[in-house]
Design an enzyme around this catalytic site. Structure first.
Site, mmCIF file in Angstrom:
data_model
loop_
_atom_site.group_PDB
_atom_site.id
_atom_site.type_symbol
_atom_site.label_atom_id
_atom_site.label_comp_id
_atom_site.label_asym_id
_atom_site.label_seq_id
_atom_site.Cartn_x
_atom_site.Cartn_y
_atom_site.Cartn_z
ATOM 1 N N ASN A 84 0.831 -1.196 0.000
ATOM 2 C CA ASN A 84 0.000 0.000 0.000
ATOM 3 C C ASN A 84 0.870 1.253 0.000
ATOM 4 O O ASN A 84 2.092 1.193 0.146
ATOM 5 C CB ASN A 84 -0.956 -0.021 1.199
ATOM 6 C CG ASN A 84 -2.255 0.702 0.910
ATOM 7 O OD1 ASN A 84 -2.291 1.676 0.176
ATOM 8 N ND2 ASN A 84 -3.338 0.221 1.512
ATOM 9 N N HIS A 114 22.661 -0.578 12.598
ATOM 10 C CA HIS A 114 23.817 0.297 12.745
ATOM 11 C C HIS A 114 24.631 -0.107 13.971
ATOM 12 O O HIS A 114 24.116 -0.693 14.914
ATOM 13 C CB HIS A 114 23.364 1.752 12.834
ATOM 14 C CG HIS A 114 22.589 2.166 11.630
ATOM 15 N ND1 HIS A 114 23.186 2.516 10.449
ATOM 16 C CD2 HIS A 114 21.252 2.238 11.402
ATOM 17 C CE1 HIS A 114 22.271 2.806 9.553
ATOM 18 N NE2 HIS A 114 21.081 2.645 10.104
ATOM 19 N N GLY A 141 -1.154 -1.078 8.835
ATOM 20 C CA GLY A 141 -0.537 0.207 8.544
ATOM 21 C C GLY A 141 0.446 0.666 9.608
ATOM 22 O O GLY A 141 0.235 0.472 10.803
ATOM 23 N N THR A 164 10.218 -6.956 16.471
ATOM 24 C CA THR A 164 11.645 -7.090 16.775
ATOM 25 C C THR A 164 12.108 -8.537 16.799
ATOM 26 O O THR A 164 13.303 -8.793 16.822
ATOM 27 C CB THR A 164 11.963 -6.444 18.133
ATOM 28 O OG1 THR A 164 11.208 -7.107 19.153
ATOM 29 C CG2 THR A 164 11.625 -4.956 18.123
ATOM 30 N N LYS A 165 11.148 -9.486 16.819
ATOM 31 C CA LYS A 165 11.465 -10.913 16.886
ATOM 32 C C LYS A 165 10.615 -11.673 15.879
ATOM 33 O O LYS A 165 9.573 -11.191 15.440
ATOM 34 C CB LYS A 165 11.193 -11.452 18.293
ATOM 35 C CG LYS A 165 12.094 -10.823 19.332
ATOM 36 C CD LYS A 165 11.843 -11.382 20.703
ATOM 37 C CE LYS A 165 12.826 -10.708 21.655
ATOM 38 N NZ LYS A 165 12.612 -10.991 23.012
ATOM 39 N N ARG A 179 3.973 -8.432 20.381
ATOM 40 C CA ARG A 179 3.860 -9.698 21.128
ATOM 41 C C ARG A 179 2.641 -10.462 20.605
ATOM 42 O O ARG A 179 1.666 -9.874 20.162
ATOM 43 C CB ARG A 179 3.691 -9.417 22.610
ATOM 44 C CG ARG A 179 4.945 -8.834 23.237
ATOM 45 C CD ARG A 179 4.792 -8.754 24.759
ATOM 46 N NE ARG A 179 6.071 -8.541 25.389
ATOM 47 C CZ ARG A 179 6.577 -7.356 25.679
ATOM 48 N NH1 ARG A 179 5.910 -6.269 25.343
ATOM 49 N NH2 ARG A 179 7.750 -7.246 26.262
#
Length: 182
Positions: A84, A114, A141, A164-165, A179
């Site tokens: 989208n 980084h 979104g 993040t996982k 989660r």
């Protein structure tokens, strides 16, 4: 001695402040610009320059504008993938998106991590980690997918989530950090 691009492709620490990588980013910028300026009757199609740039995409892939990518060459989109408006894919590593997966507006996918040392970070040192998104996934979104994440088939990522996982197949994740829910 490896070039910065070879180090990036090998998943090693490299510096993004590099003439060869800058030339690749400029090529992506021009292809994305052409895509953004398609005539309204061509909405949803992929411009010829962007199609040539991408690692792979099918005729049924839809990329709404605006769209942004770092290099494009590392992006692989299977059939009936829908991106989208406002999607950003910073593809310093491979990004694979499975068939019939939909990304909501303003979804961001990051591959670069980084360096944590400030001096090395300021020197442009980073490492690229691939992102893999399975088949029939729905990403709401403004979700952000972090480097190295794999999202299993038929998973759902709630709007605004920061993933993040890894996400198991069929799971629904929400929040920051995302989660598993329900």
């Amino acid at each position: 001695m490896k070039t910065e691009r070879e180090k990036m492709e090998a998943g090693e620490w490299y510096t993004c402040i590099d003439d060869e990588l800058e030339a690749l980013r400029q090529a992506a910028y021009h292809a994305v610009h052409e895509h953004r300026t398609l005539h309204p009757s061509e909405r949803g199609l992929i411009s010829p320059a962007l199609r040539a740039l991408l690692g792979s995409a099918t005729d049924s892939t839809i990329i709404e504008t605006p769209f942004h990518c770092s290099y494009g060459v590392n992006i692989h989109l299977e059939e009936r993938v829908f991106l989208n408006a406002g999607c950003t894919i910073l593809d310093s590593a491979t990004v694979r998106i499975g068939a019939q997966t939909m990304l909501g507006p303003n979804v961001q996918i990051y591959c670069a991590q980084h360096h944590k040392d400030a001096e090395k970070r300021c020197a442009g040192l980073e490492v690229a980690k691939p992102v893999t998104i399975g088949k029939r996934v729905w990403i709401g979104g403004a979700a952000i997918i972090m480097p190295g994440v794999t999202i299993g088939d038929e998973a759902i990522v709630g709007a605004g989530s920061v993933v993040t996982k890894d996400v198991p197949a069929g799971a629904t994740v929400v929040g920051n950090p995302a989660r598993v829910r329900g």
